[in-house]
Design a protein around this motif. Structure first.
Motif, PDB file in Angstrom:
ATOM      1  N   LYS A  19      -6.163  74.720  20.697  1.00 42.85           N
ATOM      2  CA  LYS A  19      -5.225  75.481  19.860  1.00 42.85           C
ATOM      3  C   LYS A  19      -3.844  75.559  20.499  1.00 42.85           C
ATOM      4  N   ALA A  20      -3.790  75.471  21.824  1.00 36.67           N
ATOM      5  CA  ALA A  20      -2.506  75.526  22.516  1.00 36.67           C
ATOM      6  C   ALA A  20      -1.748  74.199  22.430  1.00 36.67           C
ATOM      7  N   GLU A  21      -2.440  73.129  22.107  1.00 38.77           N
ATOM      8  CA  GLU A  21      -1.827  71.808  22.043  1.00 38.77           C
ATOM      9  C   GLU A  21      -1.562  71.403  20.592  1.00 38.77           C
ATOM     10  N   LYS A  22      -0.667  72.128  19.969  1.00 36.79           N
ATOM     11  CA  LYS A  22      -0.358  71.869  18.562  1.00 36.79           C
ATOM     12  C   LYS A  22       0.392  70.549  18.372  1.00 36.79           C
ATOM     13  N   TRP A  23       0.991  70.039  19.426  1.00 36.47           N
ATOM     14  CA  TRP A  23       1.728  68.787  19.356  1.00 36.47           C
ATOM     15  C   TRP A  23       0.793  67.579  19.310  1.00 36.47           C
ATOM     16  N   LYS A  24      -0.447  67.774  19.727  1.00 34.47           N
ATOM     17  CA  LYS A  24      -1.410  66.684  19.799  1.00 34.47           C
ATOM     18  C   LYS A  24      -2.035  66.424  18.432  1.00 34.47           C
ATOM     19  N   ALA A  25      -2.123  65.158  18.064  1.00 37.33           N
ATOM     20  CA  ALA A  25      -2.739  64.792  16.787  1.00 37.33           C
ATOM     21  C   ALA A  25      -4.262  64.870  16.911  1.00 37.33           C
ATOM     22  N   PRO A  26      -4.953  65.164  15.822  1.00 36.39           N
ATOM     23  CA  PRO A  26      -6.416  65.120  15.855  1.00 36.39           C
ATOM     24  C   PRO A  26      -6.899  63.723  16.267  1.00 36.39           C
ATOM     25  N   VAL A  27      -8.092  63.666  16.826  1.00 34.55           N
ATOM     26  CA  VAL A  27      -8.611  62.412  17.373  1.00 34.55           C
ATOM     27  C   VAL A  27      -8.663  61.310  16.319  1.00 34.55           C
ATOM     28  N   ASP A  28      -9.105  61.619  15.112  1.00 30.27           N
ATOM     29  CA  ASP A  28      -9.205  60.575  14.086  1.00 30.27           C
ATOM     30  C   ASP A  28      -7.830  59.996  13.737  1.00 30.27           C
ATOM     31  N   VAL A  29      -6.813  60.847  13.699  1.00 28.70           N
ATOM     32  CA  VAL A  29      -5.451  60.381  13.420  1.00 28.70           C
ATOM     33  C   VAL A  29      -4.929  59.568  14.604  1.00 28.70           C
ATOM     34  N   TRP A  30      -5.198  60.040  15.805  1.00 31.64           N
ATOM     35  CA  TRP A  30      -4.776  59.375  17.028  1.00 31.64           C
ATOM     36  C   TRP A  30      -5.362  57.959  17.110  1.00 31.64           C
ATOM     37  N   ILE A  31      -6.645  57.839  16.812  1.00 33.93           N
ATOM     38  CA  ILE A  31      -7.315  56.536  16.846  1.00 33.93           C
ATOM     39  C   ILE A  31      -6.732  55.611  15.775  1.00 33.93           C
ATOM     40  N   ARG A  32      -6.527  56.127  14.571  1.00 38.40           N
ATOM     41  CA  ARG A  32      -5.970  55.296  13.494  1.00 38.40           C
ATOM     42  C   ARG A  32      -4.585  54.776  13.851  1.00 38.40           C
ATOM     43  N   GLU A  33      -3.748  55.644  14.439  1.00 41.65           N
ATOM     44  CA  GLU A  33      -2.397  55.233  14.814  1.00 41.65           C
ATOM     45  C   GLU A  33      -2.432  54.140  15.878  1.00 41.65           C
ATOM     46  N   MET A  34      -3.285  54.313  16.880  1.00 40.01           N
ATOM     47  CA  MET A  34      -3.403  53.288  17.920  1.00 40.01           C
ATOM     48  C   MET A  34      -3.919  51.981  17.338  1.00 40.01           C
ATOM     49  N   TYR A  35      -4.907  52.063  16.466  1.00 39.22           N
ATOM     50  CA  TYR A  35      -5.500  50.881  15.838  1.00 39.22           C
ATOM     51  C   TYR A  35      -4.446  50.134  15.024  1.00 39.22           C
ATOM     52  N   ASP A  36      -3.664  50.881  14.246  1.00 43.29           N
ATOM     53  CA  ASP A  36      -2.607  50.262  13.440  1.00 43.29           C
ATOM     54  C   ASP A  36      -1.575  49.562  14.320  1.00 43.29           C
ATOM     55  N   LYS A  37      -1.185  50.208  15.427  1.00 40.95           N
ATOM     56  CA  LYS A  37      -0.213  49.600  16.336  1.00 40.95           C
ATOM     57  C   LYS A  37      -0.743  48.303  16.927  1.00 40.95           C
ATOM     58  N   VAL A  38      -2.013  48.314  17.343  1.00 39.91           N
ATOM     59  CA  VAL A  38      -2.608  47.118  17.939  1.00 39.91           C
ATOM     60  C   VAL A  38      -2.689  45.996  16.916  1.00 39.91           C
ATOM     61  N   LYS A  39      -3.121  46.317  15.702  1.00 41.75           N
ATOM     62  CA  LYS A  39      -3.235  45.300  14.657  1.00 41.75           C
ATOM     63  C   LYS A  39      -1.861  44.743  14.270  1.00 41.75           C
ATOM     64  N   GLU A  40      -0.864  45.602  14.201  1.00 41.67           N
ATOM     65  CA  GLU A  40       0.484  45.168  13.857  1.00 41.67           C
ATOM     66  C   GLU A  40       1.030  44.230  14.939  1.00 41.67           C
ATOM     67  N   SER A  42      -0.712  42.400  17.065  1.00 38.48           N
ATOM     68  CA  SER A  42      -1.425  41.122  17.064  1.00 38.48           C
ATOM     69  C   SER A  42      -1.011  40.256  15.870  1.00 38.48           C
ATOM     70  N   ALA A  43      -0.694  40.883  14.742  1.00 42.06           N
ATOM     71  CA  ALA A  43      -0.241  40.129  13.575  1.00 42.06           C
ATOM     72  C   ALA A  43       1.122  39.490  13.849  1.00 42.06           C
ATOM     73  N   LYS A  44       2.022  40.234  14.497  1.00 43.42           N
ATOM     74  CA  LYS A  44       3.329  39.688  14.843  1.00 43.42           C
ATOM     75  C   LYS A  44       3.183  38.526  15.813  1.00 43.42           C
ATOM     76  N   LYS A  45       2.281  38.687  16.769  1.00 42.97           N
ATOM     77  CA  LYS A  45       2.052  37.650  17.759  1.00 42.97           C
ATOM     78  C   LYS A  45       1.507  36.382  17.097  1.00 42.97           C
ATOM     79  N   ALA A  46       0.571  36.553  16.186  1.00 46.34           N
ATOM     80  CA  ALA A  46      -0.016  35.405  15.479  1.00 46.34           C
ATOM     81  C   ALA A  46       1.030  34.711  14.613  1.00 46.34           C
ATOM     82  N   LYS A  47       1.882  35.500  13.980  1.00 51.55           N
ATOM     83  CA  LYS A  47       2.929  34.922  13.127  1.00 51.55           C
ATOM     84  C   LYS A  47       3.918  34.114  13.968  1.00 51.55           C
ATOM     85  N   ALA A  48       4.290  34.656  15.131  1.00 43.76           N
ATOM     86  CA  ALA A  48       5.214  33.954  16.013  1.00 43.76           C
ATOM     87  C   ALA A  48       4.582  32.672  16.543  1.00 43.76           C
TER      88      ALA A  48
END
Length: 77
Positions: A19-40, A42-48
């Motif tokens: 409750k004191a860490e209001k700046w921290k995203a919930p775990v499911d959101v945190w995982i989705r954001e990291m997953y999206d960044k990794v996929k993005e 890798s897609a840029k790398k493959a395109k290049a």
């Protein structure tokens, strides 16, 4: 998604916001954001890579066509 990223359950439990860490995203959101960044990334790398390979193949095709033209002109002479 976490398994694909190589995140173990202990890491996920440690990142549950209190409750004191209001700046921290919930775990499911945190995982989705990291997953999206990794996929993005890798897609840029493959395109290049595809673009680089296409340029190299065009370059090779141009040089081989020039060689073919030289061979034809040598045979005519």
């Amino acid at each position: 998604m976490a398994k694909e990223l190589g995140i173990n359950p202990r890491t996920m439990i440690k990142n549950i916001p209190s409750k004191a860490e209001k700046w921290k995203a919930p775990v499911d959101v945190w995982i989705r954001e990291m997953y999206d960044k990794v996929k993005e990334k890798s897609a840029k790398k493959a395109k290049a890579k595809a673009k680089r390979l296409r340029k190299e193949s065009e370059k090779l095709a141009d040089s081989s066509s020039r060689l073919d033209e030289r061979d034809k002109s040598d045979k005519r002479d």
